[in-house]
Each structure stands twice: as structure tokens, then as C-alpha cells.
Design an enzyme around this catalytic site. Structure first.
Site, PDB file in Angstrom:
ATOM      1  N   ALA A 107       0.368  -5.670  15.538  1.00 26.45           N
ATOM      2  CA  ALA A 107       0.695  -5.349  16.931  1.00 26.45           C
ATOM      3  C   ALA A 107       1.541  -4.083  17.079  1.00 26.45           C
ATOM      4  CB  ALA A 107       1.431  -6.531  17.558  1.00 26.45           C
TER       5      ALA A 107
ATOM      6  N   ALA B  40       0.816  -1.217   0.000  1.00 24.85           N
ATOM      7  CA  ALA B  40       0.000   0.000   0.000  1.00 24.85           C
ATOM      8  C   ALA B  40       0.849   1.266   0.000  1.00 24.85           C
ATOM      9  CB  ALA B  40      -0.943  -0.006   1.202  1.00 24.85           C
ATOM     10  N   PHE B  41       2.011   1.223   0.619  1.00 29.00           N
ATOM     11  CA  PHE B  41       2.879   2.398   0.685  1.00 29.00           C
ATOM     12  C   PHE B  41       3.367   2.806  -0.703  1.00 29.00           C
ATOM     13  CE2 PHE B  41       6.662   4.849   1.834  1.00 29.00           C
ATOM     14  CZ  PHE B  41       6.185   5.606   2.897  1.00 29.00           C
ATOM     15  N   GLU B  42       3.480   1.851  -1.607  1.00 32.18           N
ATOM     16  CA  GLU B  42       3.962   2.120  -2.968  1.00 32.18           C
ATOM     17  C   GLU B  42       2.859   2.569  -3.919  1.00 32.18           C
ATOM     18  OE1 GLU B  42       6.728   0.084  -0.651  1.00 32.18           O
ATOM     19  OE2 GLU B  42       4.811  -0.805  -1.231  1.00 32.18           O
TER      20      GLU B  42
ATOM     21  N   HIS C  37       3.073   0.372  12.774  1.00 31.30           N
ATOM     22  CA  HIS C  37       3.307   0.350  11.326  1.00 31.30           C
ATOM     23  C   HIS C  37       2.012   0.601  10.545  1.00 31.30           C
ATOM     24  CE1 HIS C  37       5.312  -0.800   7.605  1.00 31.30           C
ATOM     25  NE2 HIS C  37       4.324  -1.643   7.356  1.00 31.30           N
TER      26      HIS C  37
ATOM     27  N   ARG D 275     -15.214  -6.930   3.404  1.00 30.31           N
ATOM     28  CA  ARG D 275     -15.252  -5.794   2.483  1.00 30.31           C
ATOM     29  C   ARG D 275     -14.736  -6.148   1.090  1.00 30.31           C
ATOM     30  NH1 ARG D 275     -15.381  -4.600   7.441  1.00 30.31           N
ATOM     31  NH2 ARG D 275     -16.283  -2.676   8.255  1.00 30.31           N
TER      32      ARG D 275
ATOM     33  N   ALA E 130      -4.923  -3.514   0.885  1.00 30.78           N
ATOM     34  CA  ALA E 130      -5.504  -3.988   2.142  1.00 30.78           C
ATOM     35  C   ALA E 130      -4.439  -3.896   3.226  1.00 30.78           C
ATOM     36  CB  ALA E 130      -6.006  -5.422   2.002  1.00 30.78           C
TER      37      ALA E 130
ATOM     38  N   PHE F 133      -9.618   6.216  -3.745  1.00 33.81           N
ATOM     39  CA  PHE F 133      -9.006   5.490  -2.630  1.00 33.81           C
ATOM     40  C   PHE F 133      -9.820   4.236  -2.331  1.00 33.81           C
ATOM     41  CE2 PHE F 133      -8.022   4.851   1.939  1.00 33.81           C
ATOM     42  CZ  PHE F 133      -6.641   4.807   1.858  1.00 33.81           C
TER      43      PHE F 133
END
Length: 154
Positions: free
Chosen positions: A85, A56-58, A88, A127, A80, A113
Site C-alpha cells: 500500500a 531484495a535491497f541487500e 516502498h 512466475r 520477490a 536480474f
């Protein structure tokens, strides 16, 4: 009074999709839902381009490049991110959302998005085509509507 609304006719629209490979058991279902939503609204398979990225960061960088190319009427982002824990999750979600928003504003092309940000795997599964519908399909419909809104404003 003039009211501007986008219709849900996708005929002739060119759509880019950026999808993350991380959590592919979820993102693959989002992608299938998005493609189904696009084609059911008249977008031709040949007018859909899919770019896979690691996570997702990319997503924002590739979405921005696609939008800036002016080859697409809209770009859909699918991913997704499931809480773990550590913190991040918060960083990835925040940066992905900011980056997608920036891609749209910088390019003038709708960048939708469609990245799930859930607390549990079960919520993500819901979802991606079970109880809560398919958010990929919903992102596709949003892309069509926004592309048509912007065509009206051009």
C-alpha cells in the site's frame, strides 16, 4: 560476418546465486528452479554457491562482491518484491535493479536480474513455477548463455 552467441552448455561454469529470504515461499521456488536449470544444462552442484540475504535491497551488494571475486562465471540474483500500500515497493525495485546492473558493469561478470517485481502475490506465485513458468530457471539459462558469450569475447 562474425556472429557471437552464447551456447547453453554449463559444464565447467561456476555460478553464484544471491537469493533474498524475504518472501521465501516464492524465492525458495525460484532458487529450486535456478538450480534445476543450471544442473540440466551441465553445471555441477559443486560449482554452485548460494548466498542468502535478508531482502531484495541487500542483493546488489552481495552480487557485486561475488562478481568482483572472480570466482564465478556468472551471478544470478533472485528475489520477490510484491507491491503493498506504500511507495516502498517502487524504491526497493528501482534500487535492486540499478544495483544489479551496476554490479555487472563494474565487475565485467554477468549478473542476472531474477528478482520478481509483481503487483500481487498471485502474480509472484505464477512466475515461481506455475502458469508463467519459473523465472529462476529462466535466469539460470540466461546466466549460462551470458557466461559463454563473454568467454567467446575474451
Amino acid at each position: 560476418m562474425r556472429i557471437i552467441e552464447g551456447n547453453l552448455v554449463g559444464t565447467g561454469l561456476k555460478i553464484g546465486i544471491v537469493v533474498s529470504r524475504f518472501n521465501e515461499f516464492i524465492t525458495g521456488k525460484l532458487l529450486s528452479g535456478a538450480i534445476d536449470g543450471l544442473t540440466r544444462h551441465g553445471v555441477s552442484d559443486s560449482d554452485i554457491t548460494v548466498a542468502w540475504v535478508p531482502g531484495a535491497f541487500e542483493i546488489p551488494l552481495v552480487a557485486k562482491k561475488m562478481a568482483e571475486s572472480k570466482q564465478f562465471d556468472a551471478v544470478i540474483t533472485l528475489g520477490a518484491v510484491i507491491r503493498g500500500a506504500t511507495s516502498h515497493f517502487d524504491y526497493v525495485c528501482s534500487e535492486a535493479a540499478k544495483g544489479v546492473s551496476h554490479a555487472a558493469l563494474a565487475s565485467g561478470v554477468p549478473v542476472i536480474f531474477g528478482v520478481l517485481t509483481t503487483d500481487t502475490i498471485e502474480q509472484a506465485i505464477e512466475r515461481a513455477g506455475t502458469k508463467a513458468g519459473n523465472k529462476g530457471w529462466e535466469a539460470a539459462v540466461s546466466a549460462i548463455e551470458m557466461a559463454n558469450v563473454l568467454r567467446t569475447l575474451a
